[in-house]
Design an enzyme around this catalytic site. Structure first.
Site, PDB file in Angstrom:
ATOM      1  CB  CYS A  22      -9.172  -3.308   0.317  1.00  0.00           C
ATOM      2  SG  CYS A  22      -8.738  -2.775  -1.338  1.00  0.00           S
ATOM      3  CB  CYS A  62      -8.528  -4.389  -7.401  1.00  0.00           C
ATOM      4  SG  CYS A  62      -8.099  -5.643  -6.200  1.00  0.00           S
ATOM      5  CB  CYS A  89      -5.131  -1.458  -1.813  1.00  0.00           C
ATOM      6  SG  CYS A  89      -5.785  -2.179  -3.332  1.00  0.00           S
ATOM      7  CD  GLU A 143      -1.401   5.041   4.586  1.00  0.00           C
ATOM      8  OE1 GLU A 143      -2.031   4.114   5.086  1.00  0.00           O
ATOM      9  OE2 GLU A 143      -0.837   5.925   5.280  1.00  0.00           O
ATOM     10  CD  GLU A 184      -5.422  -5.827  -1.516  1.00  0.00           C
ATOM     11  OE1 GLU A 184      -6.588  -5.890  -1.074  1.00  0.00           O
ATOM     12  OE2 GLU A 184      -4.606  -4.942  -1.154  1.00  0.00           O
ATOM     13  CG  ASN A 218      -0.396  -0.086   2.531  1.00  0.00           C
ATOM     14  OD1 ASN A 218       0.535  -0.829   2.776  1.00  0.00           O
ATOM     15  ND2 ASN A 218      -0.956   0.670   3.465  1.00  0.00           N
TER      16      ASN A 218
END
Length: 114
Positions: free
Chosen positions: A111, A114, A72, A63, A74, A61
């Site tokens: 999360c 995606c 994220c 930010e 993934e 991830n």
């Protein structure tokens, strides 16, 4: 027309029961989590995926100061895999996380963005 998406996952407590490939992608996901840029949430996520030819692609991830904007782990791994190896099939993915603010005592799933 109705479509259905089914996602299967396993929760494993004894990693020695996993295949060498599965252990490898989990270890790569852990390493990726340690390199995440999570200065705002302190929630570090790593993902690793195995391509059909055996390559392992990682992501973590990232930010942004306009938190919660960011990307994220993934998606970093998926986007990297597809941009570099668009013709290869993704066989498996592992996701792991840790927090500097609390202990995680349950599995971390994707999360779902995606």
């Amino acid at each position: 027309m109705n479509n259905k998406i089914v996602i299967e996952y396993q929760e494993i407590e004894n990693f020695s029961l996993l295949s060498d490939l599965e252990q490898d992608i989990i270890n790569n996901a852990k390493e990726a989590a340690n390199k995440a840029y999570a200065q705002y949430s302190n929630f570090y996520v790593g993902a690793a995926l195995a391509l059909e030819d055996g390559k392992i692609i990682t992501g973590n991830n990232q930010e942004n100061t306009s938190f919660p904007c960011g990307i994220c782990a993934e998606r970093v791994a998926l986007f990297s895999a597809h941009s570099n190896y668009p013709d290869l099939i993704i066989k498996k993915i592992a996701i792991t996380a840790f927090s500097k603010n609390f202990n995680l005592n349950h599995p971390v799933g994707p999360c779902g963005l995606c």
